[in-house]
Design a protein around this motif. Sequence first.
Motif, PDB file in Angstrom:
ATOM      1  N   GLY A 148       0.796  -1.228   0.000  1.00  0.00           N
ATOM      2  CA  GLY A 148       0.000   0.000   0.000  1.00  0.00           C
ATOM      3  C   GLY A 148       0.824   1.272   0.000  1.00  0.00           C
ATOM      4  N   LEU A 149       1.954   1.246  -0.690  1.00  0.00           N
ATOM      5  CA  LEU A 149       2.871   2.381  -0.670  1.00  0.00           C
ATOM      6  C   LEU A 149       2.629   3.377  -1.802  1.00  0.00           C
ATOM      7  N   LEU A 150       1.819   3.001  -2.784  1.00  0.00           N
ATOM      8  CA  LEU A 150       1.618   3.856  -3.950  1.00  0.00           C
ATOM      9  C   LEU A 150       0.329   4.656  -3.825  1.00  0.00           C
ATOM     10  N   SER A 151       0.370   5.873  -4.319  1.00  0.00           N
ATOM     11  CA  SER A 151      -0.849   6.684  -4.397  1.00  0.00           C
ATOM     12  C   SER A 151      -1.746   6.105  -5.490  1.00  0.00           C
ATOM     13  N   VAL A 152      -2.959   6.590  -5.559  1.00  0.00           N
ATOM     14  CA  VAL A 152      -3.897   6.119  -6.582  1.00  0.00           C
ATOM     15  C   VAL A 152      -3.333   6.362  -7.976  1.00  0.00           C
ATOM     16  N   VAL A 153      -2.775   7.530  -8.193  1.00  0.00           N
ATOM     17  CA  VAL A 153      -2.199   7.860  -9.507  1.00  0.00           C
ATOM     18  C   VAL A 153      -1.000   6.976  -9.809  1.00  0.00           C
ATOM     19  N   GLU A 154      -0.127   6.779  -8.819  1.00  0.00           N
ATOM     20  CA  GLU A 154       1.047   5.929  -9.021  1.00  0.00           C
ATOM     21  C   GLU A 154       0.635   4.495  -9.323  1.00  0.00           C
ATOM     22  N   ARG A 155      -0.360   4.006  -8.615  1.00  0.00           N
ATOM     23  CA  ARG A 155      -0.820   2.637  -8.836  1.00  0.00           C
ATOM     24  C   ARG A 155      -1.379   2.474 -10.242  1.00  0.00           C
ATOM     25  N   ARG A 156      -2.121   3.467 -10.704  1.00  0.00           N
ATOM     26  CA  ARG A 156      -2.701   3.410 -12.044  1.00  0.00           C
ATOM     27  C   ARG A 156      -1.599   3.440 -13.112  1.00  0.00           C
ATOM     28  N   THR A 157      -0.624   4.332 -12.922  1.00  0.00           N
ATOM     29  CA  THR A 157       0.487   4.430 -13.871  1.00  0.00           C
ATOM     30  C   THR A 157       1.326   3.165 -13.868  1.00  0.00           C
ATOM     31  N   TRP A 158       1.585   2.634 -12.671  1.00  0.00           N
ATOM     32  CA  TRP A 158       2.369   1.407 -12.532  1.00  0.00           C
ATOM     33  C   TRP A 158       1.698   0.247 -13.279  1.00  0.00           C
ATOM     34  N   ALA A 159       0.391   0.092 -13.087  1.00  0.00           N
ATOM     35  CA  ALA A 159      -0.337  -1.005 -13.724  1.00  0.00           C
ATOM     36  C   ALA A 159      -0.346  -0.853 -15.242  1.00  0.00           C
ATOM     37  N   ALA A 160      -0.536   0.374 -15.724  1.00  0.00           N
ATOM     38  CA  ALA A 160      -0.582   0.614 -17.169  1.00  0.00           C
ATOM     39  C   ALA A 160       0.779   0.360 -17.812  1.00  0.00           C
ATOM     40  N   THR A 161       1.847   0.828 -17.166  1.00  0.00           N
ATOM     41  CA  THR A 161       3.195   0.623 -17.694  1.00  0.00           C
ATOM     42  C   THR A 161       3.551  -0.853 -17.719  1.00  0.00           C
ATOM     43  N   LYS A 162       3.189  -1.540 -16.655  1.00  0.00           N
ATOM     44  CA  LYS A 162       3.452  -2.971 -16.569  1.00  0.00           C
ATOM     45  C   LYS A 162       2.718  -3.720 -17.682  1.00  0.00           C
ATOM     46  N   GLU A 163       1.454  -3.377 -17.919  1.00  0.00           N
ATOM     47  CA  GLU A 163       0.659  -4.071 -18.926  1.00  0.00           C
ATOM     48  C   GLU A 163       1.180  -3.807 -20.339  1.00  0.00           C
ATOM     49  N   ARG A 164       1.559  -2.554 -20.638  1.00  0.00           N
ATOM     50  CA  ARG A 164       2.088  -2.242 -21.976  1.00  0.00           C
ATOM     51  C   ARG A 164       3.386  -2.986 -22.238  1.00  0.00           C
ATOM     52  N   GLY A 165       4.239  -3.082 -21.211  1.00  0.00           N
ATOM     53  CA  GLY A 165       5.486  -3.812 -21.378  1.00  0.00           C
ATOM     54  C   GLY A 165       5.248  -5.295 -21.573  1.00  0.00           C
ATOM     55  N   ARG A 166       4.387  -5.872 -20.761  1.00  0.00           N
ATOM     56  CA  ARG A 166       4.120  -7.311 -20.835  1.00  0.00           C
ATOM     57  C   ARG A 166       3.548  -7.725 -22.178  1.00  0.00           C
ATOM     58  N   LYS A 167       2.737  -6.883 -22.783  1.00  0.00           N
ATOM     59  CA  LYS A 167       2.166  -7.212 -24.090  1.00  0.00           C
ATOM     60  C   LYS A 167       3.244  -7.376 -25.152  1.00  0.00           C
ATOM     61  N   LEU A 168       4.376  -6.716 -24.952  1.00  0.00           N
ATOM     62  CA  LEU A 168       5.460  -6.799 -25.926  1.00  0.00           C
ATOM     63  C   LEU A 168       6.390  -7.982 -25.673  1.00  0.00           C
ATOM     64  N   PHE A 169       6.563  -8.384 -24.381  1.00  0.00           N
ATOM     65  CA  PHE A 169       7.539  -9.449 -24.136  1.00  0.00           C
ATOM     66  C   PHE A 169       6.951 -10.761 -23.635  1.00  0.00           C
ATOM     67  N   ALA A 170       5.744 -10.756 -23.082  1.00  0.00           N
ATOM     68  CA  ALA A 170       5.194 -11.991 -22.513  1.00  0.00           C
ATOM     69  C   ALA A 170       4.638 -12.897 -23.614  1.00  0.00           C
ATOM     70  N   PRO A 171       5.162 -14.107 -23.785  1.00  0.00           N
ATOM     71  CA  PRO A 171       4.674 -15.004 -24.847  1.00  0.00           C
ATOM     72  C   PRO A 171       3.191 -15.307 -24.735  1.00  0.00           C
ATOM     73  N   GLU A 172       2.678 -15.418 -23.489  1.00  0.00           N
ATOM     74  CA  GLU A 172       1.254 -15.736 -23.321  1.00  0.00           C
ATOM     75  C   GLU A 172       0.347 -14.601 -23.781  1.00  0.00           C
ATOM     76  N   LEU A 173       0.935 -13.409 -23.980  1.00  0.00           N
ATOM     77  CA  LEU A 173       0.178 -12.264 -24.483  1.00  0.00           C
ATOM     78  C   LEU A 173       0.545 -11.945 -25.933  1.00  0.00           C
ATOM     79  N   GLY A 174       1.265 -12.864 -26.559  1.00  0.00           N
ATOM     80  CA  GLY A 174       1.649 -12.669 -27.955  1.00  0.00           C
ATOM     81  C   GLY A 174       2.968 -11.951 -28.149  1.00  0.00           C
ATOM     82  N   GLY A 175       3.694 -11.707 -27.059  1.00  0.00           N
ATOM     83  CA  GLY A 175       4.968 -11.008 -27.159  1.00  0.00           C
ATOM     84  C   GLY A 175       6.151 -11.961 -27.206  1.00  0.00           C
ATOM     85  N   SER A 176       7.355 -11.401 -27.152  1.00  0.00           N
ATOM     86  CA  SER A 176       8.571 -12.192 -27.157  1.00  0.00           C
ATOM     87  C   SER A 176       9.624 -11.491 -26.302  1.00  0.00           C
ATOM     88  N   TYR A 177      10.333 -12.270 -25.492  1.00  0.00           N
ATOM     89  CA  TYR A 177      11.389 -11.688 -24.666  1.00  0.00           C
ATOM     90  C   TYR A 177      12.521 -11.095 -25.511  1.00  0.00           C
TER      91      TYR A 177
END
Length: 252
Positions: A148-177
């Motif tokens: 619970g260390l992140l503000s609402v804005v930080e949590r939203r930004t963190w989740a969005a950044t994580k998801e955009r990155g994972r879509k590019l590298f996670a094989p289960e999401l169609g990405g590649s390392y």
Amino acid sequence: MATPASSGLIDTATAMSALVDVLDGQPTSPPSLYMDVEGVNLSRHGTISILQVHVLPLRQTYLVDVHTLGDTAFLAASLTTGRTFKDILESTTVPKVFFDVRNDSDALYGNFQIRLAGIQDLQLMELATRSFPRRFVSGLAKCIEQAGLLSVVERRTWAATKERGRKLFAPELGGSYRVFNERPLPEEVRLYCVQDVHFLPRLWAHYAAKLTRTWEDKVREASRDRVALSQSPGFNGKGRHMAVAPAGWTLL
């Protein structure tokens, strides 16, 4: 002295030497250096693409381009002290904070003969501070959410950044390392790499404030054990066994 570009790729011997100057001699209490490693099949059987370093006193994150530099990333010497990044990584007196160091250590040792030392493993710190059962360790995302260390804005930004990155590298999401080896590095991947270490100092402070001296010692010992295990011939960094707490911790 040349200064590495903040949050940019360190991809020349000159820039690497300058980065060693930045890292060397930073305060050790609390730890100044927070690290993570990205790669393709990250292990002794795969490759390392990027090593991220967040320097707490400077509030700066640097991305070492291991894919481009190879051995030079670890052997380029400081023009001031003659020390190398390898020296810092292997120093017992320079604390380095990782979240689950095992696969990172496996890859560093298997590919570049780096024997990590002075490691404080945040995953073990979280486990040590629990008031509920310690049977299994938690992942980084869960630790960030539960702390619970992140503000609402930080949590939203963190989740969005994580998801955009994972879509590019996670094989289960169609990405590649292998996206970690693309140059120029896609901006979504660069931001993902930076964010991966950006919040580690907050987690360290959160857990460190709760650790007793006894548990500090246990975390330090278990962190050393994880590094030693990762360098053993039969180490396997994939599977359900990776989620199990250190032997004896469940009953404490």
